[in-house]
Scaffold this motif. Structure first.
Motif, PDB file in Angstrom:
ATOM      1  N   ASN A  33       0.837  -1.194   0.000  1.00  0.00           N
ATOM      2  CA  ASN A  33       0.000   0.000   0.000  1.00  0.00           C
ATOM      3  C   ASN A  33       0.876   1.250   0.000  1.00  0.00           C
ATOM      4  OD1 ASN A  33      -1.854   2.038   0.329  1.00  0.00           O
ATOM      5  ND2 ASN A  33      -2.877   1.133   2.092  1.00  0.00           N
ATOM      6  N   ILE A  34       1.002   1.858  -1.171  1.00  0.00           N
ATOM      7  CA  ILE A  34       1.737   3.117  -1.309  1.00  0.00           C
ATOM      8  C   ILE A  34       0.807   4.182  -1.903  1.00  0.00           C
ATOM      9  CG2 ILE A  34       4.070   2.167  -1.431  1.00  0.00           C
ATOM     10  CD1 ILE A  34       3.822   2.114  -4.467  1.00  0.00           C
ATOM     11  N   SER A  35      -0.482   3.997  -1.643  1.00  0.00           N
ATOM     12  CA  SER A  35      -1.496   4.853  -2.269  1.00  0.00           C
ATOM     13  C   SER A  35      -1.441   6.299  -1.807  1.00  0.00           C
ATOM     14  CB  SER A  35      -2.893   4.283  -2.000  1.00  0.00           C
ATOM     15  OG  SER A  35      -3.154   4.231  -0.605  1.00  0.00           O
ATOM     16  N   ASN A  36      -0.812   6.561  -0.657  1.00  0.00           N
ATOM     17  CA  ASN A  36      -0.722   7.935  -0.146  1.00  0.00           C
ATOM     18  C   ASN A  36       0.658   8.532  -0.332  1.00  0.00           C
ATOM     19  OD1 ASN A  36      -3.405   7.921   0.753  1.00  0.00           O
ATOM     20  ND2 ASN A  36      -2.827   7.010   2.718  1.00  0.00           N
ATOM     21  N   SER A  37       1.422   7.972  -1.267  1.00  0.00           N
ATOM     22  CA  SER A  37       2.812   8.415  -1.470  1.00  0.00           C
ATOM     23  C   SER A  37       3.026   8.902  -2.902  1.00  0.00           C
ATOM     24  CB  SER A  37       3.776   7.272  -1.149  1.00  0.00           C
ATOM     25  OG  SER A  37       3.570   6.771   0.145  1.00  0.00           O
ATOM     26  N   VAL A  92       7.108 -11.132  -1.194  1.00  0.00           N
ATOM     27  CA  VAL A  92       5.983 -11.937  -1.663  1.00  0.00           C
ATOM     28  C   VAL A  92       4.717 -11.084  -1.744  1.00  0.00           C
ATOM     29  CG1 VAL A  92       6.849 -14.210  -1.054  1.00  0.00           C
ATOM     30  CG2 VAL A  92       5.699 -12.854   0.703  1.00  0.00           C
ATOM     31  N   VAL A  93       4.898  -9.803  -1.992  1.00  0.00           N
ATOM     32  CA  VAL A  93       3.774  -8.901  -2.244  1.00  0.00           C
ATOM     33  C   VAL A  93       2.983  -9.421  -3.443  1.00  0.00           C
ATOM     34  CG1 VAL A  93       3.252  -6.607  -3.152  1.00  0.00           C
ATOM     35  CG2 VAL A  93       4.811  -6.853  -1.218  1.00  0.00           C
ATOM     36  N   ASP A  94       1.654  -9.467  -3.333  1.00  0.00           N
ATOM     37  CA  ASP A  94       0.849  -9.982  -4.449  1.00  0.00           C
ATOM     38  C   ASP A  94       0.017  -8.913  -5.143  1.00  0.00           C
ATOM     39  OD1 ASP A  94      -1.244  -9.569  -2.655  1.00  0.00           O
ATOM     40  OD2 ASP A  94      -1.423 -11.679  -2.128  1.00  0.00           O
ATOM     41  N   ASN A  95       0.077  -7.684  -4.640  1.00  0.00           N
ATOM     42  CA  ASN A  95      -0.670  -6.585  -5.253  1.00  0.00           C
ATOM     43  C   ASN A  95       0.018  -5.279  -4.877  1.00  0.00           C
ATOM     44  OD1 ASN A  95      -2.788  -5.304  -6.673  1.00  0.00           O
ATOM     45  ND2 ASN A  95      -3.933  -4.986  -4.787  1.00  0.00           N
ATOM     46  N   ILE A  96      -0.082  -4.282  -5.740  1.00  0.00           N
ATOM     47  CA  ILE A  96       0.488  -2.965  -5.448  1.00  0.00           C
ATOM     48  C   ILE A  96      -0.604  -1.918  -5.614  1.00  0.00           C
ATOM     49  CG2 ILE A  96       2.253  -1.261  -6.003  1.00  0.00           C
ATOM     50  CD1 ILE A  96       3.951  -3.480  -7.168  1.00  0.00           C
ATOM     51  N   LEU A  97      -0.845  -1.171  -4.544  1.00  0.00           N
ATOM     52  CA  LEU A  97      -1.849  -0.122  -4.562  1.00  0.00           C
ATOM     53  C   LEU A  97      -1.142   1.216  -4.727  1.00  0.00           C
ATOM     54  CD1 LEU A  97      -4.886   0.402  -4.326  1.00  0.00           C
ATOM     55  CD2 LEU A  97      -4.581   0.583  -1.837  1.00  0.00           C
ATOM     56  N   PHE A  98      -1.201   1.757  -5.954  1.00  0.00           N
ATOM     57  CA  PHE A  98      -0.489   2.987  -6.297  1.00  0.00           C
ATOM     58  C   PHE A  98      -1.333   4.219  -5.954  1.00  0.00           C
ATOM     59  CE2 PHE A  98       1.312  -0.133  -9.265  1.00  0.00           C
ATOM     60  CZ  PHE A  98       2.670   0.098  -9.103  1.00  0.00           C
TER      61      PHE A  98
END
Length: 218
Positions: free
Chosen positions: A84-88, A100-106
């Protein structure tokens, strides 16, 4: 072999609002980090932490860190979930290889992102308005089921960018290269790709079945 034991089980930061950089914590070998109060972090390097499983009480949660411009969680083989880097929105570099991250929240607009390194455990990648993005590196053996890039028109350097096993590919004003490899069974959408000259479908022997209906050119 002997199990890797943590020397300092947790890293906790309270009242650390002026901390701007955290690096070199691998020797502490933490299994969790609570650093949400370090809201002005610009650089966070927590790479090479073999038993790290949790950041900010929710796996790979970096949402408190709105000033981040560099994030490195590479070679953290137990750190998973959604990155979760949605606020960056200031992020310029993200390295998650070997996690082993399976999703990236931009962020809604990743307009400052220049380099993105994606672990093989990510199955879907959607990125919009990353006009400065120059490099995407995919970990070898990626398992991408879908990728959607919109307005990433500076993308030139692609490492292990193998989409021949990816069922759904959507590229709109993205990828500043001349050729790209795809599977003949990919559901492919290409739009606004002026530099693209060749789309090479694999396998492409004379015996391969190829359905032009799988290719949509907008």
């Amino acid at each position: 072999g002997k199990a890797m034991a943590a020397t300092d089980q947790e890293i906790l930061i309270y009242g650390g609002s002026n901390i701007k950089r955290i690096r070199g914590i691998s020797s502490a070998n933490p299994d969790s980090m609570l650093i949400g109060s370090a809201t002005r972090l610009a650089e966070l390097d927590i790479s090479n932490c073999p038993i790290l499983t949790e950041v900010n009480s929710n796996k790979s949660n970096f949402s408190p860190h709105t000033y981040l411009n560099r994030l490195d969680i590479s070679n953290c083989p137990q750190l998973g979930g959604t990155l979760n880097i949605s606020n960056s929105p200031l992020l310029q570099e993200v390295n998650a290889l070997g996690s082993v991250v399976d999703n990236i929240l931009f962020p809604t607009s990743a307009r400052n992102l220049e380099t993105l390194r994606v672990p093989k455990t990510v199955t879907s990648l959607t990125l919009n308005d990353a006009g400065l993005l120059y490099t995407i590196e995919m970990e070898e053996g990626n398992n991408l089921q879908s990728i959607s890039l919109t307005n990433c028109n500076n993308l030139t350097e692609t490492i292990n960018f193998d989409l021949t096993q990816t069922p759904t590919v959507f590229l709109d004003n993205s990828f500043n290269g001349e050729e790209i490899y795809m599977s003949a069974t990919t559901n492919l959408t290409l739009r606004n790709m002026p530099s693209l000259k060749r789309v090479i479908f694999t396998p492409n022997s004379e015996y391969s079945a190829f359905d032009i209906n799988n290719v949509l050119n907008g």
